[in-house]
Design an enzyme around this catalytic site. Sequence first.
Site, PDB file in Angstrom:
ATOM      1  N   GLY A  30      44.511  26.919  82.126  1.00  0.00           N
ATOM      2  CA  GLY A  30      44.014  28.295  82.104  1.00  0.00           C
ATOM      3  C   GLY A  30      43.146  28.533  80.897  1.00  0.00           C
ATOM      4  O   GLY A  30      42.742  27.596  80.215  1.00  0.00           O
ATOM      5  N   ASN A  31      42.803  29.793  80.649  1.00  0.00           N
ATOM      6  CA  ASN A  31      42.063  30.132  79.432  1.00  0.00           C
ATOM      7  C   ASN A  31      42.465  31.519  78.969  1.00  0.00           C
ATOM      8  O   ASN A  31      43.248  32.200  79.630  1.00  0.00           O
ATOM      9  CB  ASN A  31      40.552  29.998  79.654  1.00  0.00           C
ATOM     10  CG  ASN A  31      40.030  30.990  80.675  1.00  0.00           C
ATOM     11  OD1 ASN A  31      40.051  32.187  80.454  1.00  0.00           O
ATOM     12  ND2 ASN A  31      39.581  30.478  81.828  1.00  0.00           N
ATOM     13  N   ARG A  32      41.925  31.950  77.834  1.00  0.00           N
ATOM     14  CA  ARG A  32      42.423  33.148  77.172  1.00  0.00           C
ATOM     15  C   ARG A  32      41.779  34.446  77.630  1.00  0.00           C
ATOM     16  O   ARG A  32      42.011  35.486  77.035  1.00  0.00           O
ATOM     17  CB  ARG A  32      42.234  32.993  75.660  1.00  0.00           C
ATOM     18  CG  ARG A  32      43.063  31.877  75.104  1.00  0.00           C
ATOM     19  CD  ARG A  32      42.646  31.553  73.704  1.00  0.00           C
ATOM     20  NE  ARG A  32      42.962  32.644  72.792  1.00  0.00           N
ATOM     21  CZ  ARG A  32      43.479  32.485  71.592  1.00  0.00           C
ATOM     22  NH1 ARG A  32      43.745  31.269  71.163  1.00  0.00           N
ATOM     23  NH2 ARG A  32      43.729  33.507  70.823  1.00  0.00           N
ATOM     24  N   SER A  33      40.972  34.409  78.674  1.00  0.00           N
ATOM     25  CA  SER A  33      40.348  35.644  79.143  1.00  0.00           C
ATOM     26  C   SER A  33      41.410  36.647  79.585  1.00  0.00           C
ATOM     27  O   SER A  33      42.336  36.296  80.323  1.00  0.00           O
ATOM     28  CB  SER A  33      39.422  35.337  80.316  1.00  0.00           C
ATOM     29  OG  SER A  33      39.045  36.534  80.965  1.00  0.00           O
ATOM     30  N   ALA A  98      35.910  34.345  83.391  1.00  0.00           N
ATOM     31  CA  ALA A  98      35.909  33.077  82.655  1.00  0.00           C
ATOM     32  C   ALA A  98      36.403  32.007  83.628  1.00  0.00           C
ATOM     33  O   ALA A  98      37.585  31.646  83.645  1.00  0.00           O
ATOM     34  CB  ALA A  98      36.812  33.173  81.437  1.00  0.00           C
TER      35      ALA A  98
END
Length: 224
Positions: A30-33, A98
């Site tokens: 995943g990512n931090r968006s 993102a």
Amino acid sequence: MSPETTLAGVAVLIDAGPTYEDIDPVRFLGNRSSGKMGFAIAAAAVAAGANVTLVAGPVALATPPGVARRVDVRSALEMRAAVLAAVNGADIFIATAAVADWRVAEYSARKIKKGPSGAPVLELIENPDILAEVAAREPRPFVVGFAAETDHVAEHARAKLVRKKLDLLAANHVDERVGISADDNALELIWPGGSETLPRAPKAELARTLVARIAAHYHARAAA
Ligand code: C5P
């Protein structure tokens, strides 16, 4: 609201949040968006009179009142399918999501076990670029992209505008204070004929300014 900043009768499609790329039934990339900027833009577009469809990755955010339709997705491939299903009716597409650049080549239906053979090696493959794909369509909506950069913001952003054939690109500098999951943001707006700095502000305020600029550029192009 001046005629240039209203979006009355305009259909706006927005994608927002991160995507999660599953590795096995319990793990993902995943990512931090947070999705906050995209949701704030959705709220601002509703306030400007637009008919808004919001395609959301996994976020913990309530749908802004007045959004006509929200579609929840998890992975980049699901987000692409939802965007392509909705894009035909859209006058403006704003890609704030993102989207994960890569997904695992082979999803494991069983949980990957620790064992004597050591750590697994994950093979990654590239995800489709949803924004570039929409921009390559004919006819296409007015296309707005986002870019989170850590260095040489204006330079990298202009290259992206050209490469992805965008009408407008909103670039931000990502560091600890301003950026991907923060409450405040600052943006550099770039289009083929120029650029403009939208100074640091809370995301809700910045979203209203950005939507007004998008509306102005959209109407200017429609009138050209
Ligand atoms: O190339 P980069 O990922 O920095 O581009 C960011 C822009 O492209 C954002 O608007 C993002 O929503 C969009 N994008 C996309 N699909 C991808 C990667 C990025 O729509 N696979």
